[in-house]
Enzyme design. Structure first.
Site, short mmCIF file in Angstrom:
data_model
loop_
_atom_site.label_atom_id
_atom_site.label_comp_id
_atom_site.label_asym_id
_atom_site.label_seq_id
_atom_site.Cartn_x
_atom_site.Cartn_y
_atom_site.Cartn_z
CE LYS A 52 -49.70 15.91 -4.92
NZ LYS A 52 -50.25 17.04 -5.66
CD GLN A 96 -53.83 17.68 -6.19
OE1 GLN A 96 -52.85 17.89 -5.48
NE2 GLN A 96 -53.76 16.96 -7.29
CG ASP A 119 -47.70 22.05 -6.97
OD1 ASP A 119 -47.22 20.91 -7.10
OD2 ASP A 119 -48.88 22.27 -6.65
N1 GUN Z 1 -53.00 18.10 -10.27
C1 GUN Z 1 -52.35 17.22 -11.07
N2 GUN Z 1 -51.01 17.29 -10.88
C2 GUN Z 1 -50.82 18.25 -9.94
C3 GUN Z 1 -49.65 18.77 -9.31
O1 GUN Z 1 -48.50 18.40 -9.59
N3 GUN Z 1 -49.87 19.73 -8.37
C4 GUN Z 1 -51.12 20.19 -8.06
N4 GUN Z 1 -51.22 21.16 -7.13
N5 GUN Z 1 -52.21 19.72 -8.62
C5 GUN Z 1 -52.07 18.75 -9.56
#
Ligand code: GUN
Length: 292
Positions: A52, A96, A119
């Site tokens: 990311k 995350q 998110d």
């Molecule tokens: N863990 C798995 N997918 C995601 C996501 O889209 N965002 C976040 N913050 N954690 C995740």
């Protein structure tokens, strides 16, 4: 049968986002800035977070990850979230998931300022999405909608069956597919572990979206000829065919299902490449104050 190429759409969107950043900078505006908080040392999460941050830098965003050990307290994380909420330099913040069990995921998500929740997990964004109001859409469902849009796949009046009801994929994509919009306007059925006649329900789908978390769960007898199949699953399976000894598989048995479809997403290279780019799209919207 046509493959839906997530890598190709990802590349096109990267160029579009980078061009937007270039224009913003030329106008004297600051670069979009995404903060990522990660707690603990889960290998898969560390890979996602690194990817990311790297993709942010590639399109010209600022991005910083804040790493905490698995022993970090909930209070420490909440204090960092508040600090970032108050920082006008930062446009978007994600934490995350999953978090260590001593930290409440819902407390953490609700502590994020919904205007920075790129998110789309905060209840204000989820609620606004359900009501059809402007909001940040969660990355995977937003990526699926973008694939359908860019491949000009007709969804209005179609029977759409969603396998799986998670907060991150199944539930939000079912809302998006049924809303009054294009893509959207579909007649949506959500299937889960208690669904009866699962095979028949799936076989009635013009559009089948599979996010059930079980490798190769969907077989050819569950798919209507000419259906559009979107596979959200990703599983690392032992394989004698590859040097590494592993092969990535989806929730759909691709080899037997693909010949029956009008369109299908491969694994890897379908939905996967769309998730990070959707997060960047949300961060751009946050920096441009397009939602709030
Ligand atoms: N863990 C798995 N997918 C995601 C996501 O889209 N965002 C976040 N913050 N954690 C995740």
């Amino acid at each position: 049968m046509e493959l839906i190429d997530g890598k190709k759409i990802n590349a096109a969107m990267r160029l579009e986002i980078a061009e937007e950043v270039r224009k913003m900078v030329a106008e004297g505006k600051k670069r979009p800035n995404l903060a990522v908080i990660m707690v603990g040392d889960d290998g898969a999460s560390a890979t996602y977070v690194a990817s990311k941050v790297k993709t942010c830098h590639e399109v010209g965003f600022e991005s910083t990850d804040y790493q905490y050990p698995a022993t970090a307290t909930e209070a420490e994380i909440l204090a960092k979230i508040e600090d970032i909420n108050q920082n006008p330099e930062i446009d978007g913040l994600i934490v995350q998931l999953p978090l260590p069990t001593h930290i409440s995921e819902s407390k953490v998500i609700e502590a994020i300022d919904h205007r920075k929740d790129v998110d789309g997990f905060h209840p204000i964004n989820t609620g606004r999405m359900a009501m059809g109001l402007p909001s940040y859409l969660p990355a995977t469902p937003a990526g699926i909608i973008e694939l359908l849009r860019r491949y000009n796949i007709e969804t209005g009046g179609k029977n759409c069956v969603v396998l799986g009801r998670s907060n991150i994929v199944g539930t939000p994509i079912s809302l998006l597919m049924s809303r009054k919009a294009n893509p959207g306007n579909a007649t949506v059925t959500i299937c889960h572990s208690r669904t009866k006649n699962l095979k028949e329900v799936c076989a009635s789908a013009d559009i089948l979206i599979v996010a059930i978390g079980q490798p190769e769960f969907v077989t050819a007898d569950m798919v209507k000829p000419g259906a559009v199949v979107i596979d959200v699953g990703i599983h690392r399976m032992p394989s004698a065919e590859t040097k590494s000894g592993f092969k990535l598989k989806g929730d759909v048995n691709f080899d037997e299902v693909a010949p029956k479809c009008s369109y299908i997403t491969p694994v890897p290279g379908g939905v996967g490449p769309m998730t990070i780019i959707s997060l960047l799209q949300n961060t751009l919207l946050a920096a441009q104050q397009k939602i709030y």
